[in-house]
Design a protein around this motif. Structure first.
Motif, PDB file in Angstrom:
ATOM      1  N   SER A 150       0.831  -1.210   0.000  1.00  0.00           N
ATOM      2  CA  SER A 150       0.000   0.000   0.000  1.00  0.00           C
ATOM      3  C   SER A 150       0.869   1.267   0.000  1.00  0.00           C
ATOM      4  N   PHE A 175      -1.454   2.415  -4.353  1.00  0.00           N
ATOM      5  CA  PHE A 175      -2.334   3.420  -4.968  1.00  0.00           C
ATOM      6  C   PHE A 175      -1.567   4.180  -6.045  1.00  0.00           C
ATOM      7  N   THR A 180      -6.774  10.699  -6.769  1.00  0.00           N
ATOM      8  CA  THR A 180      -7.770   9.708  -7.174  1.00  0.00           C
ATOM      9  C   THR A 180      -8.259   8.901  -5.978  1.00  0.00           C
ATOM     10  N   LEU A 181      -7.322   8.503  -5.134  1.00  0.00           N
ATOM     11  CA  LEU A 181      -7.688   7.731  -3.943  1.00  0.00           C
ATOM     12  C   LEU A 181      -8.608   8.541  -3.028  1.00  0.00           C
ATOM     13  N   GLU A 184     -12.131   8.743  -4.436  1.00  0.00           N
ATOM     14  CA  GLU A 184     -12.824   7.475  -4.240  1.00  0.00           C
ATOM     15  C   GLU A 184     -13.257   7.318  -2.777  1.00  0.00           C
ATOM     16  N   THR A 185     -12.363   7.686  -1.873  1.00  0.00           N
ATOM     17  CA  THR A 185     -12.655   7.543  -0.444  1.00  0.00           C
ATOM     18  C   THR A 185     -13.824   8.419  -0.016  1.00  0.00           C
ATOM     19  N   GLN A 238     -10.527  -1.144  -0.608  1.00  0.00           N
ATOM     20  CA  GLN A 238      -9.968   0.118  -0.122  1.00  0.00           C
ATOM     21  C   GLN A 238      -9.204   0.866  -1.205  1.00  0.00           C
ATOM     22  N   ILE A 239      -8.420   0.134  -1.972  1.00  0.00           N
ATOM     23  CA  ILE A 239      -7.691   0.728  -3.100  1.00  0.00           C
ATOM     24  C   ILE A 239      -8.088  -0.075  -4.336  1.00  0.00           C
ATOM     25  N   HIS A 243      -6.340   1.441  -9.696  1.00  0.00           N
ATOM     26  CA  HIS A 243      -5.025   1.981  -9.364  1.00  0.00           C
ATOM     27  C   HIS A 243      -3.934   1.079  -9.938  1.00  0.00           C
TER      28      HIS A 243
END
Length: 284
Positions: A150, A175, A180-181, A184-185, A238-239, A243
């Motif tokens: 991660s 990621f 971007t992460l 999404e979160t 989560q990711i 990605h």
């Protein structure tokens, strides 16, 4: 009336912008998760070491030498944990690699027993990895690989684009970029997710000195020419797998890159042949 409206139009955006600083602060200072495991639990010989970064932080580490006769060419693998855990979380893979490699595990800044006010999501963590490379170089290691999970994998890619002492990089659930992460979160915030993340990135640039939107694994991957092995499960909640796919596209120029995207496995769950594939990659 008009004056009141204009005042509200000025106050609300300012309040929102300040709120994003609070959100960012919660991200870069998350509750720390302690693994409560030690090398002894895995019957691994270890030496407690302290790494010192270029900006003066002391990082806690374990040096785990392989048993038996040393090879004529000294090889080692640096193992880097994810967010928001610490080095003890990586002892499982360390135990699998230990028969064949000397290992160095350490806590990234802020996490575990290392110093640091907050994590910088990969920006200054490059300095952490530099200090680990310095440590092994001083001990005479000529070939150094890096495995990261991660956030740790992101740090590995970012550093490999700059430091040619890294001979190979393996990453799991890496990621592609913080922007971007983040979107999404915070997707549940609907139309507010982009201004939320955008404002957080502005604060991050002010705090870190560089923007995570620019200093990103996907941009770094375009400059990495050493062997790379990326693993990403399609079930990662989560990711997301997008990605991994973006990183694969960014590594399209690198004919020494490999990818393994199994269908099964949530974030952090290791596929059945995970250890075998990682060991084989570093052996080559």
């Amino acid at each position: 009336m008009l004056k009141e409206i204009l005042l509200r139009l000025a106050v609300y955006p300012a309040a929102f912008f300040l709120l994003t600083l609070v959100v960012l602060w919660s991200v870069i200072r998350p509750p720390k998760i302690t693994a409560r495991q030690s090398p002894e639990d895995y019957h691994l010989p270890s030496e407690d070491v302290t790494l010192v970064t270029q900006d003066g932080l002391k990082l806690s580490g374990w040096f785990i030498p392989k048993e038996g006769t040393q090879d004529s060419v000294k090889r080692a693998i640096i193992i880097i944990h994810g967010y928001p855990v610490e080095k003890g979380d990586m002892l499982g893979i360390a135990a699998q690699l230990h028969p064949d490699f000397d290992l160095l595990l350490f806590d990234l800044r802020y996490f575990g027993k290392s110093e640091g006010i907050y994590t910088t999501l990969g920006i200054k963590e490059r300095l952490d990895l530099y200090s680990a490379l310095d440590f092994l170089q001083l001990r005479g290691y000529q070939h150094i690989g890096v495995f990261g999970f991660s956030l740790g994998g992101a740090v590995a890619l970012l550093t490999a684009a700059e430091d040619h002492r890294i001979d190979a990089v393996a990453g799991y659930a890496v990621f592609s970029d913080v922007k971007t992460l983040g979107e999404e979160t915070y997707s549940r915030f609907w139309i507010f997710k982009k201004p939320l993340v955008g404002s957080m990135l502005i604060w991050a640039r002010l705090l870190f000195g560089e923007s995570p939107a620019v200093v990103s694994p996907v941009n770094a991957a375009k400059k990495v020419h050493v062997p790379v092995f990326l693993i990403h499960t399609r079930q990662d909640e989560q990711i997301s797998i997008t990605h991994g796919e973006r990183l694969m596209d960014a590594l399209g120029h690198n004919d020494k890159s490999e990818f393994y995207f199994p269908d099964q496995g949530l974030h952090g769950e290791t596929p059945v042949d995970f250890y075998q594939r990682v060991n084989h990659f570093f052996q080559d």
